[in-house]
Design a protein around this motif. Structure first.
Motif, PDB file in Angstrom:
ATOM      1  N   TYR A  57      44.263  41.777  37.964  1.00  0.00           N
ATOM      2  CA  TYR A  57      42.878  41.674  36.942  1.00  0.00           C
ATOM      3  C   TYR A  57      42.919  40.278  36.143  1.00  0.00           C
ATOM      4  CZ  TYR A  57      39.359  42.822  33.488  1.00  0.00           C
ATOM      5  OH  TYR A  57      38.494  42.924  32.869  1.00  0.00           O
ATOM      6  N   CYS A  74      44.170  37.429  37.395  1.00  0.00           N
ATOM      7  CA  CYS A  74      43.658  36.418  38.238  1.00  0.00           C
ATOM      8  C   CYS A  74      41.907  36.615  38.516  1.00  0.00           C
ATOM      9  CB  CYS A  74      44.131  36.618  39.633  1.00  0.00           C
ATOM     10  SG  CYS A  74      46.006  36.039  39.536  1.00  0.00           S
ATOM     11  N   ASN A  75      41.624  37.837  38.309  1.00  0.00           N
ATOM     12  CA  ASN A  75      40.140  37.884  38.585  1.00  0.00           C
ATOM     13  C   ASN A  75      39.550  37.405  37.410  1.00  0.00           C
ATOM     14  OD1 ASN A  75      37.695  39.166  39.026  1.00  0.00           O
ATOM     15  ND2 ASN A  75      37.973  40.647  37.584  1.00  0.00           N
ATOM     16  N   LEU A  76      40.099  37.399  36.338  1.00  0.00           N
ATOM     17  CA  LEU A  76      39.420  36.812  35.000  1.00  0.00           C
ATOM     18  C   LEU A  76      39.574  35.320  35.227  1.00  0.00           C
ATOM     19  CD1 LEU A  76      40.391  39.343  32.007  1.00  0.00           C
ATOM     20  CD2 LEU A  76      38.268  39.119  33.305  1.00  0.00           C
ATOM     21  N   SER A  77      40.770  34.792  35.491  1.00  0.00           N
ATOM     22  CA  SER A  77      40.801  33.280  35.149  1.00  0.00           C
ATOM     23  C   SER A  77      40.305  32.722  36.458  1.00  0.00           C
ATOM     24  CB  SER A  77      42.327  33.022  35.390  1.00  0.00           C
ATOM     25  OG  SER A  77      43.130  33.890  35.802  1.00  0.00           O
ATOM     26  N   PHE A  78      40.212  33.288  37.754  1.00  0.00           N
ATOM     27  CA  PHE A  78      39.719  32.570  38.666  1.00  0.00           C
ATOM     28  C   PHE A  78      38.364  32.848  39.298  1.00  0.00           C
ATOM     29  CE2 PHE A  78      44.170  31.825  40.149  1.00  0.00           C
ATOM     30  CZ  PHE A  78      44.289  30.917  40.630  1.00  0.00           C
ATOM     31  N   ASP A  79      37.845  33.680  38.532  1.00  0.00           N
ATOM     32  CA  ASP A  79      36.140  34.347  38.874  1.00  0.00           C
ATOM     33  C   ASP A  79      36.533  34.759  40.520  1.00  0.00           C
ATOM     34  OD1 ASP A  79      34.029  34.899  38.065  1.00  0.00           O
ATOM     35  OD2 ASP A  79      33.229  33.000  37.937  1.00  0.00           O
ATOM     36  N   ARG A  80      35.582  34.364  41.382  1.00  0.00           N
ATOM     37  CA  ARG A  80      35.820  34.775  42.625  1.00  0.00           C
ATOM     38  C   ARG A  80      36.294  33.592  43.610  1.00  0.00           C
ATOM     39  NH1 ARG A  80      34.210  39.787  43.496  1.00  0.00           N
ATOM     40  NH2 ARG A  80      34.379  39.629  45.807  1.00  0.00           N
ATOM     41  N   ILE A 140      39.139  40.414  43.501  1.00  0.00           N
ATOM     42  CA  ILE A 140      39.084  38.909  44.051  1.00  0.00           C
ATOM     43  C   ILE A 140      38.127  38.771  45.241  1.00  0.00           C
ATOM     44  CG2 ILE A 140      40.586  36.992  44.568  1.00  0.00           C
ATOM     45  CD1 ILE A 140      42.283  37.978  42.529  1.00  0.00           C
TER      46      ILE A 140
END
Lengths: 251, 219
Positions: free
Chosen positions: B36, B38-44, B118
């Motif tokens: 999660y 990574c989802n927030l920091s990388f976007d997609r 992701i």
């Protein structure tokens, strides 16, 4: 304490060592070969090649360091196995000090390699911060080797009890060395390399390394390897003497 | 003889795990919150290389935290008791089996959440699954022995990471290469060499653990 005593028995080798002008023959050989390699490395004839130009002289310094490191690490592996079989403290000391010398050579190899790569493989300005590290198979293999053996040193330092430390360090060293060999064999298959002889680059042996260079290169390898063994020998003797002094204090 | 011993020891590990469920749920939470994050920091992520590398790095860290407790949690007295009733080979093999089941489960869950949060870029799922299974097994086998080593030292959690990361690299890089092929939709027949390398590494690690653990065990 039976196992410890073997270290403190008078070192059998020193009395028997045949000395020539105060040194054994292979030490003179090492001095001669390394001196020869250094002198010939700077003034000897080298082929004029594109990209490499005069940096090809680094071959006499950079590559023998890696050779010396791999040989001395192999010594460490052999003595780790010997220690697990015998429990002799001297075997552990040899294994440990070989790693120390190997790390020194590894750091020197990394430094000379990085220096060389900066001038041949990367096209950055001379005094810029980037371009010192190219993502290359051999470079990564070297870096991993150094990392593994630094971990070995940290592992050793994290334990006080000598017998336990020796045993655990030996186990780690064997495990790590085998996986390191696997790594060095597997890695070139995964990516291309900038190094000669791999990934479509021509090997030195084919035409770059002419007979003049070979006359310096092979002696340099032998000389540096002997020098590594010599350093290890001194470190081991120093450790043994220190332990003797320590024991005598408590007598 | 050895098989029976391993069976009993694996059953013991499962019972122990089941009694203190916080460990299992802790690992789950670890994986989910990392994904999660990574989802927030990388976007997609659309780039296949980044997707691939990030997935394996998450899995590497998660497996370290999952396996590290396997020897560290054993108390002195319990180890002494195990020493008197089992052989070291049985113990290490059972730990490897148990840990690999744990890590394989964890990696499947990680894949599900990772795809959900992701994105899912894999074209040849079965090849990716092969990489996942072989990789999880290899990770857990290496980490089990490293956990045994680091449990003997003082600063064990940090040491575990220092000791195991450089050793895990051959495995990790082969895995990344293989799963990259899976993402590109390559068929299995074209990457037998990588699968063979993975199998070889797994085998070497198990054999080495089997041979070396008895020396660690006798203290």
């Amino acid at each position: 304490m039976a196992k410890v005593s073997s270290v403190y028995s008078p070192p059998n080798s020193i009395g028997k060592r045949k000395l020539i002008l105060g040194l054994e023959w292979w030490k003179w050989l090492s001095i001669g070969l390394v001196l020869y390699a250094i002198i010939m490395g700077f003034v000897g004839p080298v082929p004029a090649l594109p990209i490499l130009h005069e940096t090809i002289r680094n071959l006499y310094f950079h590559v023998p360091m890696w050779w010396g490191m791999m040989v001395i690490l192999l010594v460490s592996l052999i003595y780790s196995i010997k220690y697990l079989n015998s429990g002799n403290t001297k075997h552990d000391i040899i294994a440990c000090e070989s790693v120390n010398v190997g790390l020194l050579l590894g750091m020197l190899g990394l430094a000379t390699g990085s220096w060389w790569a900066k001038f041949t493989w990367s096209f950055t300005p001379l005094f810029s911060l980037d371009g010192w590290w190219v993502n290359d198979v051999r470079l990564n293999g070297a870096a991993i080797t150094v990392l593994i053996y630094f971990a070995y040193v940290v592992l050793r330092n994290s334990m006080d009890e000598e017998q336990k430390r020796a045993k655990i360090a030996a186990v780690y060293s064997i495990f790590a060395y085998v996986l390191l060999i696997v790594f060095l064999m597997v890695l070139p298959r995964l990516t291309d390399s900038l190094h000669p002889g791999t990934g479509g680059n021509p090997a030195f042996g084919k035409y770059d390394l002419d007979s003049n260079m070979r006359m310096v290169f092979y002696p340099a390898i032998i000389g540096w390897t002997l020098l590594a063994v010599w350093m290890m020998d001194i470190l081991v003797r120093l450790r043994v003497i220190r332990q003797k002094i320590l024991i005598n204090q408590f007598k | 003889m050895l098989l029976n011993e391993i069976k009993g020891l694996v059953k013991r590990e499962i019972t122990l795990e089941w009694r203190q469920k916080y460990a299992l749920s802790g690992i789950l939470l670890y994986v989910i919150s990392t994904v999660y994050l990574c989802n927030l920091s990388f976007d997609r992520i659309i780039d296949a290389n980044t997707w691939n590398a990030l997935f394996w790095v998450i899995l590497l860290f998660a497996s370290v935290s999952a396996v590290s407790k396997s020897f560290i949690q054993e108390r002195e007295g319990r180890l002494l008791y195990l020493y008197s009733i089992t052989s070291p080979q049985g113990l290490i093999l059972s730990k490897i089996i148990y840990n690999s089941v744990l890590v394989i489960l964890m990696s499947l869950i990680c894949l599900i959440f990772y795809s959900g949060f992701i994105g899912y870029l894999v074209q040849n799922f079965w090849l990716f699954l092969t990489a996942l299974l072989l990789g999880s097994f290899g990770f857990s086998a290496i980490l089990t022995l490293m956990s045994a080593i680091s449990s003997k030292t003082r600063g064990n959690q940090t040491l575990m990471a220092i000791l195991s990361f450089p050793i895990q690299l051959p495995l990790l890089l082969t895995l990344i290469a293989l799963s990259k092929k899976a993402i590109e939709g390559e068929v299995l027949a074209n990457c037998y060499d990588l699968v063979v390398i993975l199998l070889g590494i797994d085998l070497i690690v198990v054999v080495l653990s089997y041979l070396l653990f008895p020396y660690l065990w006798r203290d």
